[in-house]
Scaffold this motif. Structure first.
Motif, mmCIF file in Angstrom:
data_model
loop_
_atom_site.group_PDB
_atom_site.id
_atom_site.type_symbol
_atom_site.label_atom_id
_atom_site.label_comp_id
_atom_site.label_asym_id
_atom_site.label_seq_id
_atom_site.Cartn_x
_atom_site.Cartn_y
_atom_site.Cartn_z
ATOM 1 N N SER A 34 18.563 6.572 9.681
ATOM 2 C CA SER A 34 20.035 6.935 9.278
ATOM 3 C C SER A 34 19.996 7.652 8.057
ATOM 4 C CB SER A 34 20.751 5.656 9.232
ATOM 5 O OG SER A 34 20.238 4.738 8.382
ATOM 6 N N ASN A 38 22.787 10.421 7.076
ATOM 7 C CA ASN A 38 23.842 10.034 5.939
ATOM 8 C C ASN A 38 23.739 11.395 4.703
ATOM 9 O OD1 ASN A 38 24.387 7.671 6.926
ATOM 10 N ND2 ASN A 38 23.049 6.701 5.868
ATOM 11 N N TYR A 57 28.204 12.420 12.294
ATOM 12 C CA TYR A 57 28.574 10.980 12.561
ATOM 13 C C TYR A 57 28.327 10.731 13.920
ATOM 14 C CZ TYR A 57 30.660 6.318 12.639
ATOM 15 O OH TYR A 57 31.185 5.054 12.800
ATOM 16 N N PRO A 67 25.443 2.715 11.604
ATOM 17 C CA PRO A 67 26.130 3.130 10.355
ATOM 18 C C PRO A 67 25.720 2.053 9.500
ATOM 19 C CG PRO A 67 27.623 3.110 11.794
ATOM 20 C CD PRO A 67 26.586 2.556 12.670
ATOM 21 N N GLN A 70 25.698 3.476 3.122
ATOM 22 C CA GLN A 70 25.858 5.005 2.959
ATOM 23 C C GLN A 70 26.553 5.854 3.790
ATOM 24 O OE1 GLN A 70 23.930 5.570 0.196
ATOM 25 N NE2 GLN A 70 23.564 8.032 0.184
ATOM 26 N N THR A 71 26.562 5.281 4.975
ATOM 27 C CA THR A 71 27.427 5.944 6.065
ATOM 28 C C THR A 71 28.837 5.898 5.910
ATOM 29 O OG1 THR A 71 25.668 5.471 7.773
ATOM 30 C CG2 THR A 71 27.929 6.520 8.623
#
Length: 171
Positions: A34, A38, A57, A67, A70-71
């Motif tokens: 991820s 991100n 996203y 997620p 950071q997302t």
């Protein structure tokens, strides 16, 4: 290696090249995480490109990555940069539904000072009395158990303690 190449493009402001690398790595079956998504989302968020942030996203979700803080930070920052502030309250409601502690978000996400200011702006927009707080943590995360046990057995290490609310801890 994949992250290093993407980081290089992001450091030089070539977000489109970083996104192209991300897509290439996805098609090639390179193992990603991820963080890669991100970082590219944050790159587009910094440029205020809401469409690109949302696109990355959605690709992240389709690729079955969850997620994380950071997302969420990237999504909030992109709303501030693209001046779509009216969407922030619903995004914050979605983040809260995932049991994310909003007051910890600026400390749990790895952000530049500029990004942290944008994140705090987004949070203040929706939560007028928002106060960021350093999350409490167990200092044992900083000392491997094998090292801690060795010193504790020899009586050379005092019990760990965390001074809540400060940026330091003592051993």
């Amino acid at each position: 290696r994949a992250m290093a190449l993407i980081d290089m493009h992001l450091q030089t402001g070539k977000v489109e090249m970083a996104e192209d690398c991300l897509k290439h790595f996805l098609r090639s079956g390179v193992e990603l995480n991820s963080r890669v998504f991100n970082e590219v989302m944050l790159g587009w968020a910094e440029k205020g490109n809401q469409f690109k942030v949302q696109s990355i996203y959605q690709t992240m979700l389709r690729s079955l990555f969850e997620p994380d803080c950071q997302t969420h930070a990237a999504l909030l920052i992109q709303h501030v940069r693209s001046q779509s502030l009216n969407n922030i309250p619903s995004l914050i409601d979605n983040i809260k539904a995932e049991n994310v502690q909003l007051q910890h978000l600026p400390y749990e996400a790895t952000l530049s000072t500029k990004q942290k200011l944008l994140l705090k702006e987004a949070l203040h927009y929706s939560i007028s009395d928002y106060q960021a707080r350093v999350p409490s943590f167990d200092s044992s995360h900083f000392i491997p158990d094998i090292v801690s046990n060795l010193y504790t057995e020899k009586g050379q290490l005092e019990p760990r303690s965390w001074e809540g609310g400060t940026d330091s801890f003592s051993l």
